[in-house]
Design a protein around this motif. Structure first.
Motif, PDB file in Angstrom:
ATOM      1  N   GLU A   9       0.836  -1.192   0.000  1.00 51.04           N
ATOM      2  CA  GLU A   9       0.000   0.000   0.000  1.00 51.04           C
ATOM      3  C   GLU A   9       0.871   1.242   0.000  1.00 51.04           C
ATOM      4  OE1 GLU A   9      -3.104  -0.062   2.867  1.00 51.04           O
ATOM      5  OE2 GLU A   9      -3.499  -2.175   2.572  1.00 51.04           O
ATOM      6  N   ARG A  10       0.247   2.403   0.251  1.00 58.27           N
ATOM      7  CA  ARG A  10       0.961   3.679   0.271  1.00 58.27           C
ATOM      8  C   ARG A  10       0.874   4.291   1.665  1.00 58.27           C
ATOM      9  NH1 ARG A  10      -0.307   9.505  -1.815  1.00 58.27           N
ATOM     10  NH2 ARG A  10       1.812  10.260  -2.052  1.00 58.27           N
ATOM     11  N   PRO A  11       1.837   3.980   2.537  1.00 56.77           N
ATOM     12  CA  PRO A  11       1.823   4.587   3.865  1.00 56.77           C
ATOM     13  C   PRO A  11       2.033   6.105   3.761  1.00 56.77           C
ATOM     14  CG  PRO A  11       3.335   2.736   3.789  1.00 56.77           C
ATOM     15  CD  PRO A  11       2.916   3.030   2.389  1.00 56.77           C
ATOM     16  N   TYR A  12       1.236   6.861   4.517  1.00 54.98           N
ATOM     17  CA  TYR A  12       1.388   8.312   4.545  1.00 54.98           C
ATOM     18  C   TYR A  12       0.998   8.820   5.927  1.00 54.98           C
ATOM     19  CZ  TYR A  12      -3.667   8.463   4.064  1.00 54.98           C
ATOM     20  OH  TYR A  12      -5.005   8.283   4.277  1.00 54.98           O
ATOM     21  N   GLY A  13       1.442  10.037   6.237  1.00 56.41           N
ATOM     22  CA  GLY A  13       1.087  10.636   7.514  1.00 56.41           C
ATOM     23  C   GLY A  13       2.214  11.479   8.061  1.00 56.41           C
ATOM     24  N   LYS A  14       2.174  11.692   9.392  1.00 54.67           N
ATOM     25  CA  LYS A  14       3.169  12.508  10.080  1.00 54.67           C
ATOM     26  C   LYS A  14       3.809  11.673  11.177  1.00 54.67           C
ATOM     27  CE  LYS A  14       0.730  16.877   9.503  1.00 54.67           C
ATOM     28  NZ  LYS A  14       0.158  18.045  10.180  1.00 54.67           N
ATOM     29  N   GLY A  15       5.061  12.008  11.488  1.00 51.04           N
ATOM     30  CA  GLY A  15       5.729  11.357  12.600  1.00 51.04           C
ATOM     31  C   GLY A  15       6.972  10.600  12.197  1.00 51.04           C
ATOM     32  N   ARG A  16       7.199   9.507  12.907  1.00 54.53           N
ATOM     33  CA  ARG A  16       8.401   8.700  12.703  1.00 54.53           C
ATOM     34  C   ARG A  16       7.961   7.292  12.307  1.00 54.53           C
ATOM     35  NH1 ARG A  16      12.866   7.672  17.366  1.00 54.53           N
ATOM     36  NH2 ARG A  16      14.308   6.532  16.069  1.00 54.53           N
ATOM     37  N   VAL A  17       8.450   6.817  11.155  1.00 53.06           N
ATOM     38  CA  VAL A  17       8.076   5.497  10.658  1.00 53.06           C
ATOM     39  C   VAL A  17       9.339   4.669  10.478  1.00 53.06           C
ATOM     40  CG1 VAL A  17       7.019   4.226   8.760  1.00 53.06           C
ATOM     41  CG2 VAL A  17       6.027   6.395   9.494  1.00 53.06           C
ATOM     42  N   ILE A  18       9.304   3.435  10.996  1.00 53.39           N
ATOM     43  CA  ILE A  18      10.439   2.522  10.887  1.00 53.39           C
ATOM     44  C   ILE A  18       9.981   1.287  10.128  1.00 53.39           C
ATOM     45  CG2 ILE A  18      12.093   1.105  12.151  1.00 53.39           C
ATOM     46  CD1 ILE A  18      11.800   3.124  14.472  1.00 53.39           C
ATOM     47  N   PHE A  19      10.650   0.985   9.004  1.00 50.56           N
ATOM     48  CA  PHE A  19      10.331  -0.200   8.216  1.00 50.56           C
ATOM     49  C   PHE A  19      11.292  -1.320   8.576  1.00 50.56           C
ATOM     50  CE2 PHE A  19       8.376   3.059   5.622  1.00 50.56           C
ATOM     51  CZ  PHE A  19       7.179   2.449   5.280  1.00 50.56           C
ATOM     52  N   GLN A  20      10.723  -2.452   9.002  1.00 49.74           N
ATOM     53  CA  GLN A  20      11.507  -3.651   9.286  1.00 49.74           C
ATOM     54  C   GLN A  20      11.096  -4.764   8.329  1.00 49.74           C
ATOM     55  OE1 GLN A  20      10.540  -4.195  13.454  1.00 49.74           O
ATOM     56  NE2 GLN A  20      12.399  -3.114  14.053  1.00 49.74           N
ATOM     57  N   CYS A  21      10.297  -4.403   7.333  1.00 50.61           N
ATOM     58  CA  CYS A  21       9.784  -5.378   6.366  1.00 50.61           C
ATOM     59  C   CYS A  21       9.902  -4.767   4.975  1.00 50.61           C
ATOM     60  CB  CYS A  21       8.332  -5.728   6.685  1.00 50.61           C
ATOM     61  SG  CYS A  21       7.212  -4.311   6.589  1.00 50.61           S
ATOM     62  N   GLY A  22       9.406  -5.473   3.980  1.00 53.69           N
ATOM     63  CA  GLY A  22       9.464  -4.976   2.614  1.00 53.69           C
ATOM     64  C   GLY A  22       8.281  -4.087   2.285  1.00 53.69           C
ATOM     65  N   LEU A  23       8.458  -3.258   1.266  1.00 52.84           N
ATOM     66  CA  LEU A  23       7.382  -2.401   0.775  1.00 52.84           C
ATOM     67  C   LEU A  23       7.549  -2.250  -0.721  1.00 52.84           C
ATOM     68  CD1 LEU A  23       5.182   0.020   1.708  1.00 52.84           C
ATOM     69  CD2 LEU A  23       6.980   1.315   0.613  1.00 52.84           C
ATOM     70  N   ASP A  24       6.469  -2.448  -1.454  1.00 51.49           N
ATOM     71  CA  ASP A  24       6.421  -2.154  -2.883  1.00 51.49           C
ATOM     72  C   ASP A  24       5.427  -1.026  -3.055  1.00 51.49           C
ATOM     73  OD1 ASP A  24       8.205  -4.121  -3.826  1.00 51.49           O
ATOM     74  OD2 ASP A  24       6.651  -5.647  -3.706  1.00 51.49           O
ATOM     75  N   GLY A  25       5.922   0.185  -3.339  1.00 56.57           N
ATOM     76  CA  GLY A  25       5.014   1.308  -3.495  1.00 56.57           C
ATOM     77  C   GLY A  25       5.663   2.616  -3.122  1.00 56.57           C
ATOM     78  N   GLN A  32      10.218  11.526   9.890  1.00 54.80           N
ATOM     79  CA  GLN A  32      11.408  10.717   9.629  1.00 54.80           C
ATOM     80  C   GLN A  32      11.020   9.304   9.229  1.00 54.80           C
ATOM     81  OE1 GLN A  32      13.914   9.748  13.005  1.00 54.80           O
ATOM     82  NE2 GLN A  32      15.718   9.707  11.697  1.00 54.80           N
ATOM     83  N   VAL A  33      11.703   8.787   8.206  1.00 47.77           N
ATOM     84  CA  VAL A  33      11.538   7.405   7.771  1.00 47.77           C
ATOM     85  C   VAL A  33      12.869   6.697   7.957  1.00 47.77           C
ATOM     86  CG1 VAL A  33      11.096   5.876   5.809  1.00 47.77           C
ATOM     87  CG2 VAL A  33       9.724   7.945   6.099  1.00 47.77           C
ATOM     88  N   THR A  34      12.829   5.502   8.579  1.00 49.79           N
ATOM     89  CA  THR A  34      14.012   4.669   8.743  1.00 49.79           C
ATOM     90  C   THR A  34      13.760   3.320   8.103  1.00 49.79           C
ATOM     91  OG1 THR A  34      14.586   5.757  10.832  1.00 49.79           O
ATOM     92  CG2 THR A  34      15.604   3.615  10.405  1.00 49.79           C
ATOM     93  N   VAL A  35      14.694   2.876   7.269  1.00 45.54           N
ATOM     94  CA  VAL A  35      14.639   1.550   6.652  1.00 45.54           C
ATOM     95  C   VAL A  35      15.688   0.704   7.361  1.00 45.54           C
ATOM     96  CG1 VAL A  35      14.869   0.241   4.511  1.00 45.54           C
ATOM     97  CG2 VAL A  35      13.933   2.568   4.447  1.00 45.54           C
ATOM     98  N   HIS A  46       9.115   9.762   0.211  1.00 43.96           N
ATOM     99  CA  HIS A  46       9.092  11.218   0.382  1.00 43.96           C
ATOM    100  C   HIS A  46       9.079  11.472   1.888  1.00 43.96           C
ATOM    101  CE1 HIS A  46       7.539  11.650  -3.768  1.00 43.96           C
ATOM    102  NE2 HIS A  46       6.754  10.646  -3.461  1.00 43.96           N
ATOM    103  N   SER A  47      10.027  12.264   2.402  1.00 42.83           N
ATOM    104  CA  SER A  47      10.031  12.576   3.830  1.00 42.83           C
ATOM    105  C   SER A  47      10.971  13.741   4.099  1.00 42.83           C
ATOM    106  CB  SER A  47      10.466  11.355   4.639  1.00 42.83           C
ATOM    107  OG  SER A  47      10.268  11.582   6.019  1.00 42.83           O
ATOM    108  N   GLU A  48      10.894  14.267   5.322  1.00 43.33           N
ATOM    109  CA  GLU A  48      11.800  15.334   5.715  1.00 43.33           C
ATOM    110  C   GLU A  48      13.204  14.778   5.951  1.00 43.33           C
ATOM    111  OE1 GLU A  48       9.855  17.154   9.033  1.00 43.33           O
ATOM    112  OE2 GLU A  48       8.143  17.730   7.799  1.00 43.33           O
TER     113      GLU A  48
END
Length: 109
Positions: A9-25, A32-35, A46-48
């Motif tokens: 899907e297309r995650p969106y919003g505000k705050g801090r997001v940490i990906f520990q899995c895969g994403l297609d999109g 802040q986004v952390t992979v 897209h992120s600050e």
């Protein structure tokens, strides 16, 4: 907990997001986004601020700072006014560090 799985899907919003899995999109986060290591993102983030410890195949569009940490692997186009690339990180692709281009990329919403 989605560790080891993929999001389509297309995650969106505000705050801090940490990906520990895969994403297609596409990811659109004001904050802040952390992979994390082991995570594979195929698409556009897209992120600050973006911090990559895992793998990204696609585009990174940052308003402030992109960080590629040791073990990170990025393939694609990176747009950010600031870039920190640690020893052991891999970048294959194009980098644009122009403020105007960064602002335009983030105004696509």
């Amino acid at each position: 907990d989605l560790d080891g799985q993929s999001i389509l899907e297309r995650p969106y919003g505000k705050g801090r997001v940490i990906f520990q899995c895969g994403l297609d999109g596409e990811v659109d986060i004001q904050g802040q986004v952390t992979v994390e290591p082991g995570a594979v993102i195929k698409g556009t983030i897209h992120s600050e601020d973006i911090r990559v410890r895992g793998r990204v195949e696609g585009n990174l569009e940052c308003l402030r700072m992109a960080t590629l940490e040791p073990g990170a692997r990025f393939e694609g186009e990176l747009i950010s006014p600031r870039l920190h690339m640690a020893p052991g990180a891999v970048l294959n692709g194009a980098v644009a560090m122009e403020k105007n281009r960064t602002a335009l990329a983030l105004k696509r919403n």
